[in-house]
Design a protein around this motif. Sequence first.
Motif, PDB file in Angstrom:
ATOM      1  N   SER A  28      11.025  31.060  39.813  1.00 26.78           N
ATOM      2  CA  SER A  28      10.200  32.033  39.081  1.00 26.78           C
ATOM      3  C   SER A  28      10.835  33.414  39.142  1.00 26.78           C
ATOM      4  O   SER A  28      10.845  34.153  38.160  1.00 26.78           O
ATOM      5  CB  SER A  28       8.787  32.093  39.674  1.00 26.78           C
ATOM      6  OG  SER A  28       8.154  30.842  39.584  1.00 26.78           O
ATOM      7  N   PHE A  29      11.382  33.747  40.314  1.00 28.43           N
ATOM      8  CA  PHE A  29      12.057  35.031  40.502  1.00 28.43           C
ATOM      9  C   PHE A  29      13.230  35.145  39.512  1.00 28.43           C
ATOM     10  O   PHE A  29      13.379  36.147  38.828  1.00 28.43           O
ATOM     11  CB  PHE A  29      12.565  35.146  41.942  1.00 28.43           C
ATOM     12  CG  PHE A  29      13.213  36.459  42.248  1.00 28.43           C
ATOM     13  CD1 PHE A  29      12.482  37.485  42.817  1.00 28.43           C
ATOM     14  CD2 PHE A  29      14.548  36.672  41.968  1.00 28.43           C
ATOM     15  CE1 PHE A  29      13.082  38.714  43.096  1.00 28.43           C
ATOM     16  CE2 PHE A  29      15.160  37.888  42.238  1.00 28.43           C
ATOM     17  CZ  PHE A  29      14.421  38.913  42.802  1.00 28.43           C
ATOM     18  N   GLY A  53      11.273  43.261  43.330  1.00 27.77           N
ATOM     19  CA  GLY A  53      11.814  42.360  42.320  1.00 27.77           C
ATOM     20  C   GLY A  53      10.807  41.361  41.774  1.00 27.77           C
ATOM     21  O   GLY A  53      11.119  40.606  40.866  1.00 27.77           O
ATOM     22  N   ILE A  54       9.599  41.342  42.348  1.00 28.59           N
ATOM     23  CA  ILE A  54       8.552  40.472  41.797  1.00 28.59           C
ATOM     24  C   ILE A  54       7.529  41.355  41.099  1.00 28.59           C
ATOM     25  O   ILE A  54       6.803  42.099  41.741  1.00 28.59           O
ATOM     26  CB  ILE A  54       7.863  39.617  42.881  1.00 28.59           C
ATOM     27  CG1 ILE A  54       8.871  38.648  43.502  1.00 28.59           C
ATOM     28  CG2 ILE A  54       6.667  38.849  42.268  1.00 28.59           C
ATOM     29  CD1 ILE A  54       8.280  37.672  44.497  1.00 28.59           C
ATOM     30  N   GLN A  58       3.445  40.590  44.421  1.00 23.07           N
ATOM     31  CA  GLN A  58       4.086  41.685  43.687  1.00 23.07           C
ATOM     32  C   GLN A  58       4.519  42.834  44.591  1.00 23.07           C
ATOM     33  O   GLN A  58       5.206  43.748  44.146  1.00 23.07           O
ATOM     34  CB  GLN A  58       3.174  42.173  42.562  1.00 23.07           C
ATOM     35  CG  GLN A  58       3.070  41.137  41.454  1.00 23.07           C
ATOM     36  CD  GLN A  58       2.242  41.616  40.284  1.00 23.07           C
ATOM     37  OE1 GLN A  58       2.476  42.699  39.764  1.00 23.07           O
ATOM     38  NE2 GLN A  58       1.285  40.807  39.858  1.00 23.07           N
ATOM     39  N   ARG A 109      17.774  41.943  46.041  1.00 26.53           N
ATOM     40  CA  ARG A 109      16.340  41.617  46.025  1.00 26.53           C
ATOM     41  C   ARG A 109      16.053  40.227  46.578  1.00 26.53           C
ATOM     42  O   ARG A 109      15.036  40.020  47.237  1.00 26.53           O
ATOM     43  CB  ARG A 109      15.793  41.751  44.608  1.00 26.53           C
ATOM     44  CG  ARG A 109      15.690  43.203  44.192  1.00 26.53           C
ATOM     45  CD  ARG A 109      14.941  43.340  42.881  1.00 26.53           C
ATOM     46  NE  ARG A 109      14.752  44.739  42.578  1.00 26.53           N
ATOM     47  CZ  ARG A 109      15.314  45.349  41.541  1.00 26.53           C
ATOM     48  NH1 ARG A 109      16.089  44.677  40.724  1.00 26.53           N
ATOM     49  NH2 ARG A 109      15.081  46.624  41.330  1.00 26.53           N
ATOM     50  N   LEU A 110      16.921  39.262  46.282  1.00 32.78           N
ATOM     51  CA  LEU A 110      16.712  37.908  46.810  1.00 32.78           C
ATOM     52  C   LEU A 110      16.833  37.886  48.335  1.00 32.78           C
ATOM     53  O   LEU A 110      16.052  37.223  49.012  1.00 32.78           O
ATOM     54  CB  LEU A 110      17.703  36.914  46.187  1.00 32.78           C
ATOM     55  CG  LEU A 110      17.334  36.368  44.824  1.00 32.78           C
ATOM     56  CD1 LEU A 110      18.481  35.534  44.270  1.00 32.78           C
ATOM     57  CD2 LEU A 110      16.054  35.541  44.880  1.00 32.78           C
ATOM     58  N   THR A 129      20.087  41.675  41.860  1.00 28.32           N
ATOM     59  CA  THR A 129      19.354  40.435  42.136  1.00 28.32           C
ATOM     60  C   THR A 129      19.694  39.917  43.525  1.00 28.32           C
ATOM     61  O   THR A 129      18.813  39.463  44.252  1.00 28.32           O
ATOM     62  CB  THR A 129      19.662  39.372  41.055  1.00 28.32           C
ATOM     63  OG1 THR A 129      19.290  39.904  39.786  1.00 28.32           O
ATOM     64  CG2 THR A 129      18.885  38.092  41.317  1.00 28.32           C
ATOM     65  N   THR A 160       7.070  37.715  36.841  1.00 24.75           N
ATOM     66  CA  THR A 160       7.450  36.711  37.840  1.00 24.75           C
ATOM     67  C   THR A 160       6.204  36.091  38.468  1.00 24.75           C
ATOM     68  O   THR A 160       6.127  34.869  38.636  1.00 24.75           O
ATOM     69  CB  THR A 160       8.346  37.341  38.922  1.00 24.75           C
ATOM     70  OG1 THR A 160       9.535  37.823  38.292  1.00 24.75           O
ATOM     71  CG2 THR A 160       8.722  36.336  40.004  1.00 24.75           C
ATOM     72  N   LYS A 194      13.297  37.604  35.132  1.00 29.01           N
ATOM     73  CA  LYS A 194      14.152  38.697  34.672  1.00 29.01           C
ATOM     74  C   LYS A 194      14.485  38.513  33.194  1.00 29.01           C
ATOM     75  O   LYS A 194      14.362  37.430  32.654  1.00 29.01           O
ATOM     76  CB  LYS A 194      15.450  38.722  35.494  1.00 29.01           C
ATOM     77  CG  LYS A 194      15.245  38.778  36.989  1.00 29.01           C
ATOM     78  CD  LYS A 194      14.640  40.098  37.429  1.00 29.01           C
ATOM     79  CE  LYS A 194      14.160  40.055  38.864  1.00 29.01           C
ATOM     80  NZ  LYS A 194      12.764  39.690  39.042  1.00 29.01           N
ATOM     81  N   LEU A 220      13.747  39.468  49.656  1.00 26.42           N
ATOM     82  CA  LEU A 220      12.618  38.556  49.512  1.00 26.42           C
ATOM     83  C   LEU A 220      12.608  37.542  50.656  1.00 26.42           C
ATOM     84  O   LEU A 220      11.581  37.351  51.318  1.00 26.42           O
ATOM     85  CB  LEU A 220      12.701  37.826  48.169  1.00 26.42           C
ATOM     86  CG  LEU A 220      11.646  36.747  47.969  1.00 26.42           C
ATOM     87  CD1 LEU A 220      10.600  37.212  46.968  1.00 26.42           C
ATOM     88  CD2 LEU A 220      12.235  35.453  47.477  1.00 26.42           C
TER      89      LEU A 220
END
Length: 143
Positions: free
Chosen positions: A29-30, A125-126, A121, A87-88, A84, A130, A34, A91
């Motif tokens: 979903s992440f 990044g979410i 949220q 952010r990943l 990304t 997303t 985008k 996360l």
Amino acid sequence: MGKNITALELGIDLVEGGEAALFKWLLASFLMGKRIRAQAAVQTYHVIVDRHGRDTPRKLAGCTHRELVRMLGEGGYARYDESTAVRLLALASRLINEYGGTVTAIVAASADRGEFEKRLQAFDGIGPKTAEIFMGEAGEVLF
């Protein structure tokens, strides 16, 4: 972005798959949340999860920034690879540090679906898109 890709199309069974499936769907979903071609998001998901086996928060958090950027590029996610990757990794780390590495712990910490979505949220990044993709399928399983 055409039709939405489902969890099952990615080989994720949210009903039977438990926590592992929830994390994989969150990751997918992440990537799909985008502004990127759906196919690039799907390929990138398969590169990270299937080819490189980074299918849990701990395994993902164990990547270096450079490794993750390379995986994102391999999947065709090149335009957003640097941000990304950051952010990943954030996360995965936050999921581990604040929720013991499980999506179900976010559910347990939330009074209801609305609060869960707010907590989701709060991850860098979410955003609403997303969260909408994730909840579109996981919501039925979680709430």
